[in-house]
Design a protein around this motif. Sequence first.
Motif, short mmCIF file in Angstrom:
data_model
loop_
_atom_site.label_atom_id
_atom_site.label_comp_id
_atom_site.label_asym_id
_atom_site.label_seq_id
_atom_site.Cartn_x
_atom_site.Cartn_y
_atom_site.Cartn_z
N LYS A 79 -6.20 172.04 17.57
CA LYS A 79 -6.00 170.59 17.47
C LYS A 79 -4.75 170.17 18.23
O LYS A 79 -3.87 170.97 18.50
CB LYS A 79 -5.82 170.21 16.00
N CYS A 80 -4.68 168.87 18.52
CA CYS A 80 -3.51 168.33 19.19
C CYS A 80 -2.33 168.34 18.22
O CYS A 80 -2.45 167.85 17.10
CB CYS A 80 -3.80 166.91 19.64
N PRO A 81 -1.19 168.88 18.62
CA PRO A 81 -0.04 168.93 17.70
C PRO A 81 0.51 167.55 17.34
O PRO A 81 1.13 167.40 16.29
CB PRO A 81 1.01 169.75 18.47
N THR A 82 0.28 166.54 18.17
CA THR A 82 0.80 165.21 17.80
C THR A 82 -0.23 164.33 17.10
O THR A 82 0.12 163.57 16.22
CB THR A 82 1.36 164.43 19.02
N CYS A 83 -1.50 164.43 17.50
CA CYS A 83 -2.49 163.52 16.91
C CYS A 83 -3.38 164.17 15.87
O CYS A 83 -4.12 163.45 15.18
CB CYS A 83 -3.41 162.92 17.96
N GLU A 84 -3.38 165.50 15.79
CA GLU A 84 -4.21 166.19 14.81
C GLU A 84 -5.70 166.11 15.11
O GLU A 84 -6.50 166.47 14.26
CB GLU A 84 -3.98 165.61 13.40
N LYS A 120 -7.36 169.84 26.25
CA LYS A 120 -6.74 168.52 26.38
C LYS A 120 -7.03 167.65 25.17
O LYS A 120 -8.10 167.72 24.59
CB LYS A 120 -7.28 167.80 27.63
N CYS A 121 -6.02 166.83 24.83
CA CYS A 121 -6.21 165.82 23.78
C CYS A 121 -6.66 164.54 24.47
O CYS A 121 -6.00 164.06 25.38
CB CYS A 121 -4.91 165.57 23.03
N HIS A 122 -7.78 163.98 24.03
CA HIS A 122 -8.30 162.78 24.68
C HIS A 122 -7.67 161.52 24.14
O HIS A 122 -8.00 160.42 24.55
CB HIS A 122 -9.82 162.72 24.55
N HIS A 123 -6.75 161.70 23.21
CA HIS A 123 -6.06 160.50 22.73
C HIS A 123 -4.70 160.32 23.40
O HIS A 123 -4.35 159.26 23.86
CB HIS A 123 -5.90 160.55 21.21
N CYS A 124 -3.92 161.41 23.44
CA CYS A 124 -2.53 161.24 23.88
C CYS A 124 -2.20 161.96 25.19
O CYS A 124 -1.06 162.00 25.60
CB CYS A 124 -1.57 161.70 22.80
N ASP A 125 -3.18 162.55 25.83
CA ASP A 125 -2.93 163.24 27.10
C ASP A 125 -2.18 164.56 26.96
O ASP A 125 -1.70 165.12 27.95
CB ASP A 125 -2.16 162.34 28.09
N TYR A 126 -2.07 165.08 25.75
CA TYR A 126 -1.49 166.41 25.56
C TYR A 126 -2.38 167.44 26.25
O TYR A 126 -3.60 167.37 26.16
CB TYR A 126 -1.39 166.71 24.05
N VAL A 127 -1.76 168.38 26.97
CA VAL A 127 -2.55 169.47 27.57
C VAL A 127 -1.90 170.81 27.27
O VAL A 127 -0.68 170.91 27.09
CB VAL A 127 -2.67 169.36 29.11
ZN ZN Z 1 -2.96 164.03 21.02
#
Ligand code: ZN
Length: 730
Positions: free
Chosen positions: A448-453, A466-473
């Motif tokens: 999971k994305c560490p910032t958005c879960e 990739k996180c499709h919400h916050c652009d985390y890769v």
């Molecule tokens: Zn995210």
Amino acid sequence: MKIVEILIEYANYSLDRPFSYFYKGNKNIGIGYRVLVNFNNRESVGYVTNCYESDKPIEKLEDELGFKIGEIIDVLDDSPLLSDDLLHLADQVADYYVSPKISVLQSMLPPSLSPRRSSLKAPKIAYDQYVRVVDNNEEGLTDKQIELLRLLSSADKVLKKDIKSKSILAKLLEYNRVEIIKEEKRRLALPNYEMMTPPKLTKEQQDVIDEFSSSDDTVYLLEGVTGSGKTEVYLSISEQVLKEGKSVLMLVPEISLTPMMMEYFLRRFKGDVAILHSELTPSEKYDEYRKIAKGDCHVVIGARSAIFAPLKNIGLIILDEEHVESYKQDTPPFYHAREVAIMRAKTHKGKVILGSATPSLESRARAQKNVYHLLLLNNRINNKELPKTTIINLSDYNNIDRDSYIFSHRLRDELQGVLDRKEQAILLINRRGFSTSISCRKCGHIFKCPTCEIPLTYHKSDNMMKCHHCDYVEKMPEECPECGSKHIMKTGFGTERIEEEVHRLFPEARTLRLDSDSAKIRAKIPAIVKEFGEKKADILVGTQMIAKGHDFPDVTLVGVVLADIGLSMPSFRSNERAFQLITQAVGRSGRKDKNGIAIIQTYNPTNYAITMAARQNYELFYRKEMEYRRMQGYPPYQFLASVTLAGKNEEKVIKGMVNLVDVLNHELGDNAVVLGPTIPFIPYEGNNYLRTALIKFKDYKLVRPILKKIIPIYNSNSLHLSINIDPYNF
Ligand code: ZN
Ligand code: ADP
Ligand code: ZN
């Protein structure tokens, strides 16, 4: 000495009031100028809202006001940024959306003019330098100098940099025979299209235009099936409006997706057009903005924020594909271009056209109640048939191609047919990436994305998660971080995977892919759209981006690979979104000479959003969906506002929200229902915990004063409040 009141650049409710400074310098200053000041020991940009002379000494003023007054470091503009009508609009928007005024001003202005510190580094005006003859007198000049003077006299306009003999030019300048004039440069190079003679309007188009012209109403909903020729209606009406000496504002959801719309307008109105959208560089935006403000062009095409273009005397504002959600800004002030368009049109005594094949329920309901004037285009141009559409039930194993599992027999056969006939196909899958879920086969760990879960998506092209919400890769790991197992499972599919599957099944097919991965490179999206239009590929695989208004004459098959994506999203809009997306996608098929078909693959073959989209029957969908909205008390029967608290301390956020809901319930009484507190779909944002509540009401006039009242209570250093009127993600 001047006393200047300013709004400071930080879009916080607690700072949403004027701060006083004094100015002793001699630059022009007044309402609408930006200034540089010291605010809490930080160099900050402010926006002047008031300015007056005072002959009292500072100390006395400070005593009277009860606070210390700082000095303005510098004035950043030499004229006010916004005209009176835009200032009025800023007030209206801030008021309706209950937002800090500075956030409205920041949304209205291009990066170079925005009241915030980053604008200091933004591009400045660029100039071209021309040489102009001021005196033809050849007396006392050498023959070489006379030669250049004669050359310059006979030429129209010569750029200084184009003159090779710099030393001779220097002499002519010294003897005052020529001068240098500076002209603002336009850094955006618009394509130079041939002008085009418009086609003869169909009777249906003409009737709609006549009805529009003879009415005094302000807002029109132009509902026309896909391929009914709405663009030509926009162009004809725009032409009329321009002839009356007024200007036209044309909004499209995303200009890079609709290069054709821009092309049509450029062909028709050529030098009179300016473009404003997010793919322009800051300097291009700045130049276009100033060109509009100077009154050098009367047609503006742009995306959402172009609604604030400094056009004068607006006769017409068009929102094409008015149902598309990108018209709603998802950051403060959370405005919707449709509402702003109506505010603006009223001030200018102009008209608004909202166009769509699948209007938002809100707009259609207003048209039903004659709040908007409904204009209908019921037929495709030349009475071209709508595509024949088949729904394939994916739960029925017999339908599925065992060799593929992604394509049904039918879709695979139809794709083969398209390739054999050298036509084109579009495949819609509304998810980018390769696999949409990554987990450990041994311990079940989900990546999971560490910032958005929210779960990460696997992208094969660069082997990243990739996180499709916050652009985390993050690089795709070799092993599970929890248990060390190397068995990592990737399931679900997106555009990348579909493209790969097409290559596997049809090795001869040329494909293109259109999704927001393509948007990472500037100008890539219109390039892909153009390539496909020029038949440089047989199959276009894409997300909702492929559904927006394209007119590809050779597309005879649209395949919706998985219609169910989105239906299970926890939103009252999920059926509406699915209906709009599928209808628009299906509508890309068979638009010109050849008949088209569409194949919709789904696990919910009886869902009415899907069956009505297959039949392109907006009317039935509208009635059914309205019934649900009425029963559940959602828009357009009731309206929504969301309030969100954000903070670093989760406990404080939770307690704050519980309390806020109590206060809202108490203050709103029977005028609204408050739902919450709830954890939003994306529970974190930039290290902040979020909690939210939803307010449902019938009469916004009764709710707005209460929202204004709670602002000072719930905006502190540890909690950050945001309010979203007519939110989309519920
Ligand atoms: Zn995210
Ligand atoms: P919509 O936006 O309603 O889906 P378009 O505006 O893209 O439809 O029009 C569909 C097609 O019909 C386009 O190729 C357009 O050039 C063509 N068209 C529109 N009006 C006319 C007309 N009056 N005569 C001939 N062709 C037309
Ligand atoms: Zn594991």
